[in-house]
Design a protein around this motif. Structure first.
Motif, PDB file in Angstrom:
ATOM      1  N   LYS A   1      -6.676   5.454  -6.100  1.00 20.57           N
ATOM      2  CA  LYS A   1      -7.865   5.735  -5.297  1.00 20.57           C
ATOM      3  C   LYS A   1      -7.716   7.134  -4.696  1.00 20.57           C
ATOM      4  O   LYS A   1      -6.812   7.380  -3.901  1.00 20.57           O
ATOM      5  N   VAL A   2      -8.601   8.032  -5.100  1.00 21.83           N
ATOM      6  CA  VAL A   2      -8.535   9.406  -4.598  1.00 21.83           C
ATOM      7  C   VAL A   2      -9.201   9.471  -3.226  1.00 21.83           C
ATOM      8  O   VAL A   2     -10.334   9.034  -3.037  1.00 21.83           O
TER       9      VAL A   2
ATOM     10  N   TYR B   1      -4.205   8.477  -3.671  1.00 17.72           N
ATOM     11  CA  TYR B   1      -3.820   9.849  -4.008  1.00 17.72           C
ATOM     12  C   TYR B   1      -4.564  10.764  -3.042  1.00 17.72           C
ATOM     13  O   TYR B   1      -5.775  10.945  -3.137  1.00 17.72           O
ATOM     14  N   ALA B   2      -3.833  11.325  -2.077  1.00 20.32           N
ATOM     15  CA  ALA B   2      -4.450  12.055  -0.976  1.00 20.32           C
ATOM     16  C   ALA B   2      -4.435  13.557  -1.235  1.00 20.32           C
ATOM     17  O   ALA B   2      -3.364  14.169  -1.339  1.00 20.32           O
TER      18      ALA B   2
ATOM     19  N   THR C   1       0.830  -1.203   0.000  1.00 17.51           N
ATOM     20  CA  THR C   1       0.000   0.000   0.000  1.00 17.51           C
ATOM     21  C   THR C   1       0.863   1.252   0.000  1.00 17.51           C
ATOM     22  O   THR C   1       1.773   1.388   0.820  1.00 17.51           O
ATOM     23  N   VAL C   2       0.555   2.178  -0.929  1.00 19.37           N
ATOM     24  CA  VAL C   2       1.312   3.428  -1.073  1.00 19.37           C
ATOM     25  C   VAL C   2       0.342   4.605  -1.036  1.00 19.37           C
ATOM     26  O   VAL C   2      -0.712   4.569  -1.686  1.00 19.37           O
ATOM     27  N   ILE C   3       0.709   5.638  -0.292  1.00 20.61           N
ATOM     28  CA  ILE C   3      -0.043   6.898  -0.295  1.00 20.61           C
ATOM     29  C   ILE C   3       0.844   7.985  -0.876  1.00 20.61           C
ATOM     30  O   ILE C   3       1.999   8.137  -0.464  1.00 20.61           O
ATOM     31  N   LEU C   4       0.322   8.747  -1.819  1.00 23.35           N
ATOM     32  CA  LEU C   4       1.008   9.935  -2.322  1.00 23.35           C
ATOM     33  C   LEU C   4       0.273  11.160  -1.793  1.00 23.35           C
ATOM     34  O   LEU C   4      -0.891  11.402  -2.139  1.00 23.35           O
ATOM     35  N   LEU C   5       0.940  11.915  -0.909  1.00 22.38           N
ATOM     36  CA  LEU C   5       0.383  13.147  -0.366  1.00 22.38           C
ATOM     37  C   LEU C   5       0.688  14.275  -1.332  1.00 22.38           C
ATOM     38  O   LEU C   5       1.862  14.561  -1.611  1.00 22.38           O
ATOM     39  N   THR C   6      -0.336  14.938  -1.823  1.00 21.52           N
ATOM     40  CA  THR C   6      -0.167  15.925  -2.885  1.00 21.52           C
ATOM     41  C   THR C   6       0.210  17.295  -2.335  1.00 21.52           C
ATOM     42  O   THR C   6       0.021  17.601  -1.164  1.00 21.52           O
TER      43      THR C   6
END
Length: 278
Positions: A201-202, A175-176, A145-150
């Motif tokens: 997944k936004v 995509y946070a 699981t990966v989260i990209l903080l924008t």
């Protein structure tokens, strides 16, 4: 890790207070004075500037009854970002490293810097002052699981190739974005207006703020944040807020050090590009 340097941070926050009030409801002296009085009330050398700036923005928006004061600046960023990403994106399609660097290059875009600087970096190539990409690639081998903080709105076009690669490789990718407009950061309403197909997944952080203080985040996001195997956090705001609290490991900061306090904290030169693995 990050610590305020008042002689730099205070003047920067003053400029931001004037700018936010000016964009939201005009530059009349009494309005600017009100914004600066709020800063006097909020300023604390032990609090990271994004947290102070976020409360300033919330007060300005409420006072002026303006939900998105930075909309004109964001529209310009979107135009610039889309144009440049279309021209240069094909040169950064090989794999994870190239796409991560392209996403990082998008962090050059904001209302403080002219588009000519962005194009110059893209033409000459990027040199990392801190390069921990190999460590991140190694960690990906045991990641699900990966989260990209924008960060800034115009960066979305630079993020999509990286999101595509992560999703295609089978990672559960999030995509946070911010739940509401705040400064020139990418928010859910911005994405809805753009009507882009995001290959991830936004989600929203639930925190109406620059950077991320988890005390303001939604319970759902906090749970995901701590359960994720890898967090990629873009921009100085995330570095300033998240590096001050050792709340999790396996977080990578992707940013251009655009100000002296951040550059000093990272021990790099001003305007250096950094992929810092913590």
């Amino acid at each position: 890790m990050y610590k305020q340097i008042p002689e730099y941070c205070r003047p920067c926050l003053e400029r931001l207070a004037k700018q936010a009030m000016g964009l939201a409801c005009g530059e009349e002296p009494e309005k600017i004075s009100k914004a600066l009085s709020w800063l006097d009330e909020l300023y604390d050398e032990n609090i990271s500037p994004p947290v102070i700036a976020s409360e300033l923005h919330r007060r300005v928006k409420k006072y002026c009854q303006h939900e998105d004061p930075y909309a004109p600046l964001k529209a310009k960023e979107i135009e610039i970002g889309q144009k440049i990403a279309e021209i240069y994106g094909k040169d950064f399609q090989k794999g994870f490293r190239e796409r991560l660097l392209f996403s990082l290059l998008g962090n050059t875009i904001d209302f403080f810097r002219p588009p000519e600087e962005i194009e110059e970096v893209l033409k000459t190539g990027i040199t990392l002052a801190i390069d921990h990409i190999a460590e991140i690639e190694n960690h990906l081998k045991k990641t699900q699981t990966v989260i990209l903080l924008t960060d800034n709105t115009g960066e979305v076009f630079f993020d999509i190739p990286l999101l595509s690669w992560l999703t295609d490789q089978g990672y559960e990718t999030y995509y946070a974005v911010k739940p509401k407009p705040i400064q020139n950061d990418l928010s859910l309403p911005d994405l809805e207006k753009l009507n882009l197909k995001i290959p991830a997944k936004v989600i929203t952080t639930g925190a109406e703020m620059v950077g991320l203080d988890l005390n303001y985040a939604s319970e759902e996001f906090r749970r995901l944040y701590f359960e994720a195997d890898l967090v990629l956090a873009k921009g100085m705001g995330h570095f300033e807020t998240l590096s001050m609290k050792a709340q999790r490991n396996n977080i990578a900061f992707l940013l251009c050090a655009k100000c002296v306090p951040v550059a000093r904290a990272l021990e790099v030169s001003l305007k250096s590009y950094v992929v810092f693995w913590k």
